[in-house]
Design a protein around this motif. Structure first.
Motif, PDB file in Angstrom:
ATOM      1  N   UNK A 198     -17.612  -0.144  -3.742  1.00 60.11           N
ATOM      2  CA  UNK A 198     -18.824  -0.170  -4.553  1.00 60.11           C
ATOM      3  C   UNK A 198     -18.688  -1.002  -5.803  1.00 60.11           C
ATOM      4  N   UNK A 199     -19.766  -1.133  -6.570  1.00 57.97           N
ATOM      5  CA  UNK A 199     -19.725  -1.938  -7.794  1.00 57.97           C
ATOM      6  C   UNK A 199     -18.848  -1.341  -8.887  1.00 57.97           C
ATOM      7  N   UNK A 295     -24.933   6.503  -4.550  1.00 52.33           N
ATOM      8  CA  UNK A 295     -24.535   5.951  -5.830  1.00 52.33           C
ATOM      9  C   UNK A 295     -24.018   7.006  -6.796  1.00 52.33           C
ATOM     10  N   UNK A 296     -23.733   6.568  -8.039  1.00 51.39           N
ATOM     11  CA  UNK A 296     -23.154   7.470  -9.036  1.00 51.39           C
ATOM     12  C   UNK A 296     -24.215   8.415  -9.592  1.00 51.39           C
ATOM     13  N   UNK A 297     -23.752   9.556 -10.067  1.00 49.36           N
ATOM     14  CA  UNK A 297     -24.590  10.551 -10.744  1.00 49.36           C
ATOM     15  C   UNK A 297     -25.737  11.058  -9.872  1.00 49.36           C
ATOM     16  N   UNK A 321     -33.462   1.324  -5.017  1.00 47.07           N
ATOM     17  CA  UNK A 321     -32.124   1.204  -4.434  1.00 47.07           C
ATOM     18  C   UNK A 321     -31.245   2.375  -4.861  1.00 47.07           C
ATOM     19  N   UNK A 322     -31.067   3.340  -3.938  1.00 45.67           N
ATOM     20  CA  UNK A 322     -30.247   4.505  -4.260  1.00 45.67           C
ATOM     21  C   UNK A 322     -28.764   4.163  -4.388  1.00 45.67           C
ATOM     22  N   UNK A 404     -20.161  10.171  -4.882  1.00 40.74           N
ATOM     23  CA  UNK A 404     -19.947  10.819  -3.589  1.00 40.74           C
ATOM     24  C   UNK A 404     -20.299  12.303  -3.640  1.00 40.74           C
ATOM     25  N   UNK A 405     -21.418  12.591  -4.283  1.00 41.64           N
ATOM     26  CA  UNK A 405     -21.858  13.972  -4.419  1.00 41.64           C
ATOM     27  C   UNK A 405     -22.520  14.500  -3.165  1.00 41.64           C
ATOM     28  N   UNK A 406     -22.272  15.767  -2.883  1.00 42.22           N
ATOM     29  CA  UNK A 406     -22.914  16.398  -1.742  1.00 42.22           C
ATOM     30  C   UNK A 406     -23.074  17.887  -2.006  1.00 42.22           C
TER      31      UNK A 406
END
Length: 498
Positions: A198-199, A295-297, A321-322, A404-406
Protein backbone atom coordinates in the motif's frame (compact mmCIF):
# COMPACT_ATOMS: atom_id res chain seq x y z
CA UNK A 1 -22.80 -28.65 -67.31
CA UNK A 2 -24.20 -25.56 -65.64
CA UNK A 3 -24.57 -27.45 -62.35
CA UNK A 4 -20.97 -28.66 -62.50
CA UNK A 5 -19.81 -25.10 -63.16
CA UNK A 6 -21.69 -23.75 -60.12
CA UNK A 7 -20.28 -26.56 -57.94
CA UNK A 8 -16.73 -25.87 -59.14
CA UNK A 9 -17.14 -22.15 -58.46
CA UNK A 10 -18.43 -22.82 -54.93
CA UNK A 11 -15.51 -25.13 -54.15
CA UNK A 12 -13.04 -22.53 -55.42
CA UNK A 13 -14.66 -19.85 -53.25
CA UNK A 14 -14.50 -22.03 -50.15
CA UNK A 15 -10.83 -22.81 -50.77
CA UNK A 16 -10.00 -19.13 -51.16
CA UNK A 17 -11.95 -18.33 -47.99
CA UNK A 18 -10.12 -21.07 -46.08
CA UNK A 19 -6.75 -19.76 -47.27
CA UNK A 20 -7.72 -16.19 -46.32
CA UNK A 21 -8.79 -17.28 -42.83
CA UNK A 22 -5.60 -19.32 -42.40
CA UNK A 23 -3.52 -16.29 -43.33
CA UNK A 24 -5.56 -14.05 -41.04
CA UNK A 25 -5.29 -16.48 -38.09
CA UNK A 26 -1.68 -17.48 -38.21
CA UNK A 27 0.18 -19.06 -35.28
CA UNK A 28 3.65 -17.65 -36.05
CA UNK A 29 5.24 -14.34 -37.01
CA UNK A 30 8.42 -14.24 -39.09
CA UNK A 31 11.46 -12.05 -38.46
CA UNK A 32 11.10 -8.78 -40.36
CA UNK A 33 7.29 -8.70 -40.04
CA UNK A 34 5.41 -5.63 -38.87
CA UNK A 35 1.69 -5.33 -38.04
CA UNK A 36 -0.28 -2.20 -37.12
CA UNK A 37 -3.52 -1.68 -35.20
CA UNK A 38 -6.53 -1.94 -37.52
CA UNK A 39 -9.71 0.14 -37.37
CA UNK A 40 -9.21 1.18 -33.73
CA UNK A 41 -10.47 -2.23 -32.54
CA UNK A 42 -8.96 -5.32 -30.89
CA UNK A 43 -6.75 -6.84 -33.58
CA UNK A 44 -5.71 -10.50 -33.62
CA UNK A 45 -2.15 -11.17 -34.79
CA UNK A 46 -1.56 -14.80 -33.78
CA UNK A 47 -3.87 -17.71 -32.90
CA UNK A 48 -2.72 -20.90 -31.20
CA UNK A 49 -3.02 -24.07 -33.36
CA UNK A 50 -5.85 -25.38 -31.16
CA UNK A 51 -7.69 -22.06 -31.37
CA UNK A 52 -7.87 -21.62 -27.58
CA UNK A 53 -5.67 -18.52 -27.39
CA UNK A 54 -5.17 -15.36 -29.43
CA UNK A 55 -2.67 -12.54 -29.14
CA UNK A 56 -2.54 -9.10 -30.64
CA UNK A 57 -3.61 -5.53 -29.98
CA UNK A 58 -6.19 -5.48 -27.17
CA UNK A 59 -8.33 -2.36 -26.79
CA UNK A 60 -8.52 -1.25 -23.14
CA UNK A 61 -9.90 2.29 -23.61
CA UNK A 62 -10.56 4.87 -26.27
CA UNK A 63 -7.43 5.03 -28.41
CA UNK A 64 -5.47 2.91 -25.88
CA UNK A 65 -4.14 -0.59 -26.61
CA UNK A 66 -2.01 -3.30 -25.06
CA UNK A 67 -0.21 -6.21 -26.66
CA UNK A 68 -1.91 -9.14 -24.94
CA UNK A 69 -2.79 -12.81 -25.02
CA UNK A 70 -6.44 -13.68 -24.38
CA UNK A 71 -8.77 -16.67 -24.22
CA UNK A 72 -10.38 -16.89 -27.66
CA UNK A 73 -13.40 -18.82 -26.45
CA UNK A 74 -14.31 -16.75 -23.39
CA UNK A 75 -17.25 -14.45 -24.02
CA UNK A 76 -15.33 -11.39 -22.82
CA UNK A 77 -11.95 -12.30 -24.37
CA UNK A 78 -10.40 -12.60 -20.90
CA UNK A 79 -6.75 -11.51 -20.90
CA UNK A 80 -4.13 -14.05 -19.77
CA UNK A 81 -0.98 -11.95 -20.29
CA UNK A 82 -0.04 -8.38 -21.19
CA UNK A 83 3.29 -6.96 -22.29
CA UNK A 84 2.64 -3.28 -21.57
CA UNK A 85 -0.03 -3.12 -18.87
CA UNK A 86 1.24 0.21 -17.48
CA UNK A 87 2.17 1.86 -20.80
CA UNK A 88 -0.59 1.49 -23.37
CA UNK A 89 0.07 2.52 -26.95
CA UNK A 90 -1.89 4.83 -29.22
CA UNK A 91 -4.56 3.35 -31.48
CA UNK A 92 -3.20 5.10 -34.52
CA UNK A 93 0.28 4.47 -35.87
CA UNK A 94 1.38 1.90 -33.25
CA UNK A 95 2.68 -1.47 -34.41
CA UNK A 96 4.22 -4.78 -33.40
CA UNK A 97 7.44 -5.38 -35.28
CA UNK A 98 9.86 -8.31 -35.38
CA UNK A 99 13.05 -6.35 -35.90
CA UNK A 100 15.99 -7.45 -37.98
CA UNK A 101 18.16 -7.49 -34.82
CA UNK A 102 16.01 -10.38 -33.52
CA UNK A 103 13.87 -8.54 -30.97
CA UNK A 104 10.09 -8.51 -30.96
CA UNK A 105 9.03 -4.95 -30.11
CA UNK A 106 5.87 -2.96 -29.46
CA UNK A 107 6.31 0.51 -30.95
CA UNK A 108 4.11 3.51 -30.17
CA UNK A 109 2.88 6.00 -32.76
CA UNK A 110 5.94 8.24 -32.21
CA UNK A 111 8.42 5.42 -32.87
CA UNK A 112 9.27 4.80 -29.22
CA UNK A 113 9.53 1.15 -28.18
CA UNK A 114 7.42 0.64 -25.05
CA UNK A 115 8.22 -3.07 -24.76
CA UNK A 116 10.54 -5.62 -26.38
CA UNK A 117 11.96 -9.11 -25.86
CA UNK A 118 15.57 -9.63 -24.80
CA UNK A 119 16.46 -11.44 -28.04
CA UNK A 120 18.62 -8.78 -29.71
CA UNK A 121 21.65 -10.15 -31.57
CA UNK A 122 20.34 -13.72 -31.46
CA UNK A 123 19.30 -16.16 -34.13
CA UNK A 124 15.61 -15.45 -33.47
CA UNK A 125 13.65 -16.32 -36.60
CA UNK A 126 9.99 -16.49 -35.56
CA UNK A 127 7.45 -15.90 -32.80
CA UNK A 128 4.78 -18.49 -32.07
CA UNK A 129 1.72 -18.76 -29.85
CA UNK A 130 1.49 -22.37 -28.71
CA UNK A 131 -1.48 -24.41 -27.52
CA UNK A 132 -0.79 -23.66 -23.83
CA UNK A 133 -1.07 -19.90 -24.36
CA UNK A 134 2.69 -19.35 -24.24
CA UNK A 135 4.11 -16.80 -26.69
CA UNK A 136 7.66 -17.84 -27.62
CA UNK A 137 10.48 -16.43 -29.74
CA UNK A 138 12.47 -19.23 -31.41
CA UNK A 139 15.54 -19.78 -33.57
CA UNK A 140 15.52 -21.95 -36.74
CA UNK A 141 16.41 -25.05 -34.68
CA UNK A 142 13.33 -24.59 -32.45
CA UNK A 143 15.24 -23.42 -29.35
CA UNK A 144 13.12 -21.09 -27.20
CA UNK A 145 14.97 -17.81 -26.70
CA UNK A 146 12.16 -15.96 -24.90
CA UNK A 147 8.70 -16.90 -23.61
CA UNK A 148 5.80 -15.04 -22.05
CA UNK A 149 5.47 -17.78 -19.40
CA UNK A 150 8.59 -16.29 -17.75
CA UNK A 151 6.93 -12.93 -17.14
CA UNK A 152 3.29 -13.39 -16.08
CA UNK A 153 1.05 -10.45 -15.25
CA UNK A 154 -1.84 -11.38 -12.94
CA UNK A 155 -2.62 -14.86 -14.31
CA UNK A 156 -0.96 -18.28 -14.26
CA UNK A 157 -1.98 -20.84 -16.89
CA UNK A 158 -1.82 -24.65 -16.60
CA UNK A 159 1.79 -25.91 -16.98
CA UNK A 160 3.15 -22.36 -16.47
CA UNK A 161 5.63 -22.55 -13.57
CA UNK A 162 5.83 -20.26 -10.55
CA UNK A 163 9.48 -19.77 -9.60
CA UNK A 164 11.70 -17.47 -7.57
CA UNK A 165 11.90 -15.22 -10.65
CA UNK A 166 8.18 -14.96 -11.39
CA UNK A 167 5.29 -13.26 -9.63
CA UNK A 168 1.66 -12.34 -10.19
CA UNK A 169 0.66 -8.69 -9.71
CA UNK A 170 -3.02 -7.82 -9.44
CA UNK A 171 -4.79 -5.27 -11.60
CA UNK A 172 -5.53 -1.90 -10.01
CA UNK A 173 -9.30 -2.23 -10.46
CA UNK A 174 -11.88 -4.39 -12.16
CA UNK A 175 -11.51 -4.11 -15.93
CA UNK A 176 -8.30 -2.05 -15.84
CA UNK A 177 -4.90 -3.34 -16.98
CA UNK A 178 -2.69 -1.28 -14.64
CA UNK A 179 -0.59 -2.90 -11.91
CA UNK A 180 -2.33 -3.00 -8.54
CA UNK A 181 -1.36 -3.32 -4.87
CA UNK A 182 -1.18 -7.11 -4.45
CA UNK A 183 1.59 -9.58 -5.35
CA UNK A 184 1.72 -13.40 -5.30
CA UNK A 185 5.33 -14.59 -5.00
CA UNK A 186 7.87 -16.78 -3.22
CA UNK A 187 9.11 -14.87 -0.16
CA UNK A 188 12.58 -15.07 1.37
CA UNK A 189 11.48 -18.07 3.46
CA UNK A 190 10.59 -20.10 0.33
CA UNK A 191 6.86 -19.69 1.04
CA UNK A 192 4.34 -18.79 -1.67
CA UNK A 193 2.73 -15.67 -0.23
CA UNK A 194 0.45 -12.77 -1.06
CA UNK A 195 1.55 -9.31 0.02
CA UNK A 196 -0.28 -5.99 0.12
CA UNK A 197 1.93 -3.10 -1.03
CA UNK A 198 0.00 0.00 0.00
CA UNK A 199 0.91 3.69 -0.09
CA UNK A 200 1.71 3.80 3.64
CA UNK A 201 2.72 0.24 4.42
CA UNK A 202 2.98 -3.33 3.21
CA UNK A 203 2.13 -6.65 4.84
CA UNK A 204 1.89 -10.33 3.96
CA UNK A 205 -1.61 -11.65 4.68
CA UNK A 206 -1.50 -15.12 3.06
CA UNK A 207 -0.76 -17.66 4.39
CA UNK A 208 -2.28 -16.69 7.73
CA UNK A 209 0.26 -14.32 9.35
CA UNK A 210 -0.96 -15.29 12.84
CA UNK A 211 0.28 -18.84 12.32
CA UNK A 212 3.75 -20.37 11.89
CA UNK A 213 4.62 -21.92 8.55
CA UNK A 214 4.02 -25.53 9.69
CA UNK A 215 0.69 -24.52 11.25
CA UNK A 216 -0.30 -23.27 7.80
CA UNK A 217 0.72 -26.59 6.27
CA UNK A 218 3.83 -25.12 4.62
CA UNK A 219 7.55 -25.79 4.84
CA UNK A 220 10.47 -23.38 4.58
CA UNK A 221 13.10 -26.08 4.03
CA UNK A 222 12.67 -26.66 0.28
CA UNK A 223 14.55 -23.86 -1.48
CA UNK A 224 13.70 -24.96 -5.02
CA UNK A 225 10.81 -22.44 -5.08
CA UNK A 226 8.63 -24.09 -7.69
CA UNK A 227 4.89 -24.38 -8.19
CA UNK A 228 2.64 -25.44 -11.04
CA UNK A 229 -1.02 -25.83 -11.94
CA UNK A 230 -1.51 -29.10 -13.80
CA UNK A 231 -4.06 -29.76 -16.54
CA UNK A 232 -6.34 -31.71 -14.18
CA UNK A 233 -6.85 -28.65 -11.96
CA UNK A 234 -4.44 -29.29 -9.07
CA UNK A 235 -1.81 -26.80 -7.90
CA UNK A 236 1.33 -28.16 -6.20
CA UNK A 237 4.31 -26.21 -4.85
CA UNK A 238 7.67 -26.86 -3.22
CA UNK A 239 6.48 -25.32 0.09
CA UNK A 240 3.77 -28.03 0.31
CA UNK A 241 1.02 -25.66 -0.79
CA UNK A 242 -1.65 -27.74 -2.48
CA UNK A 243 -5.16 -26.93 -3.65
CA UNK A 244 -7.49 -28.21 -6.32
CA UNK A 245 -10.34 -27.10 -8.54
CA UNK A 246 -13.86 -28.19 -7.65
CA UNK A 247 -13.97 -29.84 -11.12
CA UNK A 248 -10.66 -31.66 -10.56
CA UNK A 249 -9.76 -34.32 -13.11
CA UNK A 250 -11.32 -32.93 -16.29
CA UNK A 251 -8.41 -32.20 -18.64
CA UNK A 252 -10.68 -30.65 -21.25
CA UNK A 253 -11.67 -27.72 -19.02
CA UNK A 254 -9.74 -24.49 -19.59
CA UNK A 255 -8.52 -22.95 -16.33
CA UNK A 256 -6.61 -19.94 -15.06
CA UNK A 257 -5.22 -18.95 -11.65
CA UNK A 258 -5.62 -15.19 -11.23
CA UNK A 259 -4.64 -12.75 -8.49
CA UNK A 260 -7.65 -10.46 -8.78
CA UNK A 261 -7.77 -6.71 -8.22
CA UNK A 262 -9.27 -7.23 -4.74
CA UNK A 263 -6.26 -9.23 -3.53
CA UNK A 264 -7.96 -12.63 -3.65
CA UNK A 265 -6.31 -15.54 -5.45
CA UNK A 266 -8.91 -17.46 -7.46
CA UNK A 267 -8.87 -20.51 -9.71
CA UNK A 268 -11.36 -20.22 -12.59
CA UNK A 269 -12.86 -22.79 -14.95
CA UNK A 270 -14.34 -21.91 -18.35
CA UNK A 271 -17.77 -23.13 -19.41
CA UNK A 272 -17.20 -24.10 -23.04
CA UNK A 273 -20.90 -23.71 -23.86
CA UNK A 274 -21.50 -20.09 -22.83
CA UNK A 275 -17.91 -18.84 -22.54
CA UNK A 276 -18.39 -17.80 -18.89
CA UNK A 277 -15.94 -18.32 -16.03
CA UNK A 278 -16.80 -19.85 -12.66
CA UNK A 279 -14.68 -19.89 -9.50
CA UNK A 280 -13.52 -23.42 -8.72
CA UNK A 281 -11.25 -22.48 -5.76
CA UNK A 282 -10.32 -19.31 -3.89
CA UNK A 283 -7.91 -18.39 -1.13
CA UNK A 284 -10.33 -16.20 0.85
CA UNK A 285 -14.03 -17.05 1.17
CA UNK A 286 -14.29 -13.93 3.40
CA UNK A 287 -12.75 -10.86 1.77
CA UNK A 288 -12.25 -9.00 5.05
CA UNK A 289 -9.23 -11.20 5.72
CA UNK A 290 -7.46 -9.46 2.82
CA UNK A 291 -5.26 -6.53 3.81
CA UNK A 292 -5.73 -3.02 2.49
CA UNK A 293 -9.21 -3.33 0.99
CA UNK A 294 -10.62 -0.55 3.16
CA UNK A 295 -7.44 1.50 3.75
CA UNK A 296 -6.23 3.03 7.02
CA UNK A 297 -8.50 4.03 9.90
CA UNK A 298 -11.41 1.96 8.58
CA UNK A 299 -12.74 -1.53 9.08
CA UNK A 300 -14.33 -4.18 6.92
CA UNK A 301 -17.48 -6.22 7.38
CA UNK A 302 -18.58 -9.02 5.07
CA UNK A 303 -21.90 -10.84 5.01
CA UNK A 304 -22.51 -11.48 2.22
CA UNK A 305 -20.85 -8.52 0.46
CA UNK A 306 -17.92 -6.39 1.54
CA UNK A 307 -18.58 -3.07 3.26
CA UNK A 308 -16.02 -0.52 4.45
CA UNK A 309 -16.70 1.96 7.27
CA UNK A 310 -14.65 4.76 8.82
CA UNK A 311 -13.88 4.57 12.53
CA UNK A 312 -15.70 6.98 14.82
CA UNK A 313 -14.14 10.44 14.55
CA UNK A 314 -12.82 9.75 11.04
CA UNK A 315 -14.00 10.57 7.53
CA UNK A 316 -13.12 9.20 4.09
CA UNK A 317 -9.92 10.60 2.61
CA UNK A 318 -11.25 10.23 -0.93
CA UNK A 319 -15.04 9.63 -1.13
CA UNK A 320 -14.74 7.55 -4.31
CA UNK A 321 -11.84 5.33 -3.18
CA UNK A 322 -11.92 3.22 -0.02
CA UNK A 323 -8.35 2.01 -0.58
CA UNK A 324 -7.16 5.45 0.55
CA UNK A 325 -8.88 4.90 3.86
CA UNK A 326 -10.01 7.54 6.35
CA UNK A 327 -8.50 10.51 8.15
CA UNK A 328 -9.17 12.08 11.52
CA UNK A 329 -11.71 14.85 11.46
CA UNK A 330 -10.59 18.45 11.85
CA UNK A 331 -9.45 19.52 15.32
CA UNK A 332 -9.25 15.93 16.55
CA UNK A 333 -5.75 14.93 17.65
CA UNK A 334 -3.90 12.33 19.69
CA UNK A 335 -0.84 14.48 20.37
CA UNK A 336 -0.18 15.44 23.95
CA UNK A 337 1.29 18.52 25.62
CA UNK A 338 4.50 17.50 27.31
CA UNK A 339 4.41 20.35 29.80
CA UNK A 340 5.32 18.78 33.11
CA UNK A 341 2.37 20.51 34.78
CA UNK A 342 -0.14 18.74 32.54
CA UNK A 343 -1.69 15.38 33.24
CA UNK A 344 -1.95 13.40 30.00
CA UNK A 345 -4.77 11.28 31.41
CA UNK A 346 -6.90 14.40 31.80
CA UNK A 347 -6.35 15.44 28.18
CA UNK A 348 -7.51 12.28 26.39
CA UNK A 349 -10.48 9.98 26.21
CA UNK A 350 -10.74 6.48 24.75
CA UNK A 351 -13.70 5.29 22.70
CA UNK A 352 -14.26 1.53 22.79
CA UNK A 353 -15.05 -0.36 19.59
CA UNK A 354 -15.97 -3.89 20.66
CA UNK A 355 -15.11 -7.05 18.74
CA UNK A 356 -12.77 -5.29 16.32
CA UNK A 357 -9.13 -5.79 15.42
CA UNK A 358 -6.44 -4.18 13.28
CA UNK A 359 -3.67 -6.50 12.21
CA UNK A 360 -0.06 -5.49 12.86
CA UNK A 361 1.73 -2.23 13.69
CA UNK A 362 1.85 -2.89 17.43
CA UNK A 363 4.73 -0.81 18.80
CA UNK A 364 4.57 -2.79 22.02
CA UNK A 365 3.09 -5.96 23.44
CA UNK A 366 2.39 -6.50 27.12
CA UNK A 367 0.74 -9.71 28.40
CA UNK A 368 -1.31 -10.15 31.56
CA UNK A 369 -2.06 -6.51 32.37
CA UNK A 370 -5.23 -4.79 33.53
CA UNK A 371 -7.12 -2.51 31.16
CA UNK A 372 -6.06 0.73 32.98
CA UNK A 373 -2.40 -0.27 32.59
CA UNK A 374 -2.82 -0.83 28.87
CA UNK A 375 -4.58 2.52 28.63
CA UNK A 376 -1.67 4.25 30.39
CA UNK A 377 0.86 2.69 27.98
CA UNK A 378 -0.99 4.34 25.10
CA UNK A 379 -1.32 7.64 26.97
CA UNK A 380 2.43 7.77 27.52
CA UNK A 381 3.23 7.62 23.80
CA UNK A 382 2.23 10.34 21.32
CA UNK A 383 2.60 7.80 18.50
CA UNK A 384 -0.18 5.63 19.93
CA UNK A 385 -3.33 5.97 17.84
CA UNK A 386 -5.26 3.32 19.77
CA UNK A 387 -4.78 0.06 21.62
CA UNK A 388 -6.23 -3.40 21.31
CA UNK A 389 -7.08 -5.27 24.49
CA UNK A 390 -7.88 -8.95 24.76
CA UNK A 391 -10.06 -9.49 27.79
CA UNK A 392 -9.60 -12.63 29.82
CA UNK A 393 -5.92 -12.87 28.84
CA UNK A 394 -5.10 -9.23 29.59
CA UNK A 395 -3.08 -8.85 26.37
CA UNK A 396 -2.27 -5.26 25.39
CA UNK A 397 -1.41 -4.15 21.82
CA UNK A 398 -0.74 -0.39 21.45
CA UNK A 399 -1.15 0.61 17.78
CA UNK A 400 0.97 3.05 15.78
CA UNK A 401 -1.16 2.58 12.65
CA UNK A 402 -4.73 1.38 12.18
CA UNK A 403 -5.02 -0.70 9.02
CA UNK A 404 -6.52 -4.05 8.00
CA UNK A 405 -9.44 -3.59 10.35
CA UNK A 406 -12.17 -6.17 10.63
CA UNK A 407 -15.13 -6.94 12.85
CA UNK A 408 -15.51 -10.09 14.94
CA UNK A 409 -11.87 -11.22 14.80
CA UNK A 410 -10.67 -14.57 16.05
CA UNK A 411 -9.24 -14.43 18.67
CA UNK A 412 -11.58 -11.68 19.84
CA UNK A 413 -10.44 -8.35 21.23
CA UNK A 414 -11.63 -4.76 21.52
CA UNK A 415 -10.13 -1.56 20.14
CA UNK A 416 -9.87 1.66 22.16
CA UNK A 417 -9.46 4.77 20.02
CA UNK A 418 -7.51 7.67 21.49
CA UNK A 419 -8.95 11.20 21.17
CA UNK A 420 -8.22 14.60 22.63
CA UNK A 421 -10.88 15.76 25.08
CA UNK A 422 -10.91 19.02 23.15
CA UNK A 423 -12.87 17.15 20.50
CA UNK A 424 -16.51 17.65 21.39
CA UNK A 425 -19.01 14.83 21.29
CA UNK A 426 -20.61 16.47 18.26
CA UNK A 427 -17.30 16.16 16.38
CA UNK A 428 -16.51 12.69 17.57
CA UNK A 429 -19.97 11.20 17.11
CA UNK A 430 -21.27 13.76 14.66
CA UNK A 431 -24.49 12.48 13.26
CA UNK A 432 -25.78 10.27 16.09
CA UNK A 433 -28.27 11.35 18.76
CA UNK A 434 -25.92 13.23 21.07
CA UNK A 435 -27.38 12.22 24.43
CA UNK A 436 -27.05 8.50 23.65
CA UNK A 437 -23.64 8.87 22.04
CA UNK A 438 -22.21 10.68 25.03
CA UNK A 439 -23.35 7.87 27.28
CA UNK A 440 -21.98 5.20 24.93
CA UNK A 441 -18.59 6.93 25.06
CA UNK A 442 -18.63 7.56 28.82
CA UNK A 443 -18.08 3.97 29.94
CA UNK A 444 -20.95 4.27 32.48
CA UNK A 445 -23.31 1.38 31.81
CA UNK A 446 -25.98 1.99 34.48
CA UNK A 447 -28.07 4.15 32.11
CA UNK A 448 -28.69 1.08 29.91
CA UNK A 449 -31.45 0.09 32.37
CA UNK A 450 -33.57 2.83 30.74
CA UNK A 451 -33.52 0.95 27.42
CA UNK A 452 -33.81 -2.69 28.51
CA UNK A 453 -36.99 -4.55 29.45
CA UNK A 454 -37.54 -3.86 33.15
CA UNK A 455 -38.80 -7.43 33.64
CA UNK A 456 -35.17 -8.58 33.40
CA UNK A 457 -34.51 -6.83 36.73
CA UNK A 458 -31.09 -5.69 35.54
CA UNK A 459 -29.92 -9.24 34.83
CA UNK A 460 -28.48 -8.98 31.32
CA UNK A 461 -25.16 -8.63 29.55
CA UNK A 462 -24.41 -4.88 29.65
CA UNK A 463 -21.77 -5.06 26.89
CA UNK A 464 -24.19 -6.83 24.55
CA UNK A 465 -26.91 -4.31 25.30
CA UNK A 466 -24.54 -1.43 24.54
CA UNK A 467 -23.57 -3.06 21.25
CA UNK A 468 -27.23 -3.49 20.22
CA UNK A 469 -28.01 0.12 21.10
CA UNK A 470 -24.95 1.40 19.29
CA UNK A 471 -26.06 -0.58 16.21
CA UNK A 472 -29.56 0.90 16.42
CA UNK A 473 -28.18 4.43 16.65
CA UNK A 474 -25.93 3.76 13.65
CA UNK A 475 -29.02 2.86 11.62
CA UNK A 476 -30.35 6.40 12.29
CA UNK A 477 -27.28 8.14 10.85
CA UNK A 478 -28.31 11.15 8.73
CA UNK A 479 -25.70 10.15 6.14
CA UNK A 480 -27.10 7.05 4.45
CA UNK A 481 -23.62 5.96 3.36
CA UNK A 482 -22.60 5.56 7.00
CA UNK A 483 -25.56 3.40 7.98
CA UNK A 484 -24.78 -0.31 8.34
CA UNK A 485 -26.33 -2.71 5.86
CA UNK A 486 -28.95 -5.15 7.08
CA UNK A 487 -26.45 -7.95 6.52
CA UNK A 488 -24.04 -6.21 8.91
CA UNK A 489 -26.83 -5.80 11.47
CA UNK A 490 -27.67 -9.51 11.20
CA UNK A 491 -23.98 -10.39 11.60
CA UNK A 492 -23.79 -8.31 14.79
CA UNK A 493 -26.93 -9.87 16.24
CA UNK A 494 -25.76 -13.38 15.40
CA UNK A 495 -22.45 -12.71 17.16
CA UNK A 496 -24.35 -12.04 20.39
CA UNK A 497 -25.69 -15.58 20.30
CA UNK A 498 -22.24 -17.19 20.31
Amino acid sequence: MRGVSIFTTAISFLLMLTIALAEDQRSSLARGSSISIQDDTTTTILVSPNGHFSCGFYKVATNAFTFSIWFSRSSEKTVAWTANRDAQVNGKGSKLTFRKDGSLALVDYNGAAVWSTNTTATGASRAELDDSGNLVVMDPAGHRLWKSFDSPTDTLLPLQPMTQDTKLVSASARGLPYSGLYTFFFDSNNILSIIYNGPETSSIYWPNPYERSWENGRTTYNSSQYGILNQEGMFLASDKLQFEASDLGDKDVMRRLTLDYDGNLRLYSLNATNGKWSVSWLAFPRLCEIHGLCGINSFCTYMPSLQCSCLEGFEMTEPSDWSQGCRRKENITVKGDHNANNNTEQKFIFVEIPKTDFYGYDFNYTPSVALPVCKQICLNDDGCEAFAYRKGKGECFPKALLINGKKFPDPSNDIYLKFSKEASSSQLLASKPSHICKKLASGDQSWLLDFVDCRLNGEFNYSQAALVLNTAVSCLDEDRRKRPSMNSVVEILLSLME
